[in-house]
Enzyme design. Sequence first.
Site, PDB file in Angstrom:
ATOM      1  N   ASP A 191      20.984 -24.441  -3.052  1.00  0.00           N
ATOM      2  CA  ASP A 191      20.125 -23.630  -2.203  1.00  0.00           C
ATOM      3  C   ASP A 191      18.932 -23.058  -2.967  1.00  0.00           C
ATOM      4  OD1 ASP A 191      19.430 -22.439   0.211  1.00  0.00           O
ATOM      5  OD2 ASP A 191      20.538 -20.604  -0.234  1.00  0.00           O
ATOM      6  N   CYS A 204      11.412 -10.425   4.993  1.00  0.00           N
ATOM      7  CA  CYS A 204      11.967  -9.665   3.873  1.00  0.00           C
ATOM      8  C   CYS A 204      11.061  -9.851   2.657  1.00  0.00           C
ATOM      9  CB  CYS A 204      13.383 -10.126   3.561  1.00  0.00           C
ATOM     10  SG  CYS A 204      14.521  -9.948   4.959  1.00  0.00           S
ATOM     11  N   TYR A 207      11.412  -9.779  -0.474  1.00  0.00           N
ATOM     12  CA  TYR A 207      11.895 -10.509  -1.641  1.00  0.00           C
ATOM     13  C   TYR A 207      12.467 -11.888  -1.306  1.00  0.00           C
ATOM     14  CZ  TYR A 207      16.207  -8.598   0.282  1.00  0.00           C
ATOM     15  OH  TYR A 207      17.239  -8.258   1.137  1.00  0.00           O
TER      16      TYR A 207
END
Length: 398
Positions: free
Chosen positions: A290, A19, A21
Amino acid sequence: MRSIGVLIKPASGLCNMHCDYCFYADETANRQIPSYGIMSLSTLKNVIRRTLLPCEGAYSIAFQGGEPTLAGLDYFKEAIRLIEQYNRNDIPVQLAIQTNGYRIDEEWAAFLAEHHFLTGVSIDGTKQLHDRYRHGSDGASETYDLVLKTTELFDRFHVDYNILTVVTKQTALNAREIYQDYQKKGWHFLQFITCLDPLGEVRGQSEYSLTPASYGRFLCDLFDLWEADVQKGIKLRQNPLAFAPYIRTFDNYVAILSGRRPESCEQTGICRADSSTYVVEADGSVYPCDFYVLDEYRAGNFNEDRIDAVEEKMKALGFTERSKKLSPDCQSCPYLSLCRGACYRNRLTNENGPEASLRTDGKNYFCESYRTFFDHSYEKLQKIASFFTSWPRFTMGS
């Protein structure tokens, strides 16, 4: 009663998709060791043993990546066995997994349904929008059709799942198209997540970059669609969920206005507000969030450290305390009780400088977005909140 939440990255940053981004690919590129590979079963045992045994309240364990299913189904079967072994206090356990849904088969679907995993599936709107940035591992092949088949598989096996959509600049221009498409597909539990620019880069420079102005418009457009459907339920004195989807951002604002605590950490305004959440990489290393699985935020390793020792290191990092500091503009803002400074990852001191993506105690990058949205929707949110106790909403995901 001590409740504990654990987010495990069993496959580190490994993924079967690419992906454009991806924030975690960016994080791993900023570490001394980009990938820790697949978590060993001995490490999995130590993580569960050291976090579940001291837990007295609720225990939640989520699996994320990268792509967590790359650890294999046997890994997750062993996780279930270990949870049963170490749940000596017989406490409630919530299981969750976030997947790109790219390579899920019937065996996976049956397993997730059997063990009641709350499953987040990443889909970025319509096929055209999704395939623009979410590619196969070759960086070119399209992925939407395979992921859509996964949701159909989940429907057939009765897997509890929600849709996680990253809001890019292009996504933000298509709120109506996305909302209506999701309704047609029967997707009732939705999360819309702001796209992050890479660490250390000036914001707004990438082709996919979400700007404050575009995000503000997106929130207003999406809210108008959602609010109109909520009103249908209110007028008929039925649960609004029968008419409008659960949209995490909006439902959490309604919860705040109803005197309830939001379940979204971004909307509490304080990092690790409950002080009992741990992000664990595949080697057992522990981090506070995260968005901060970086070398400088490492707070121990569950292969070596007990949970109290990890918590002491967490406190030494000052991670929670720094998030309590708000800019003067925030402190005087009429919407502070709702916004609360939002996610710390998006707070700035130098909006245009090379550290624009590194957090400090400054104003939130999306401050303009939130002001636009609250100017537009605050009174309507208040009215919806007045009905909240009559029609409690269901919450899904984290």
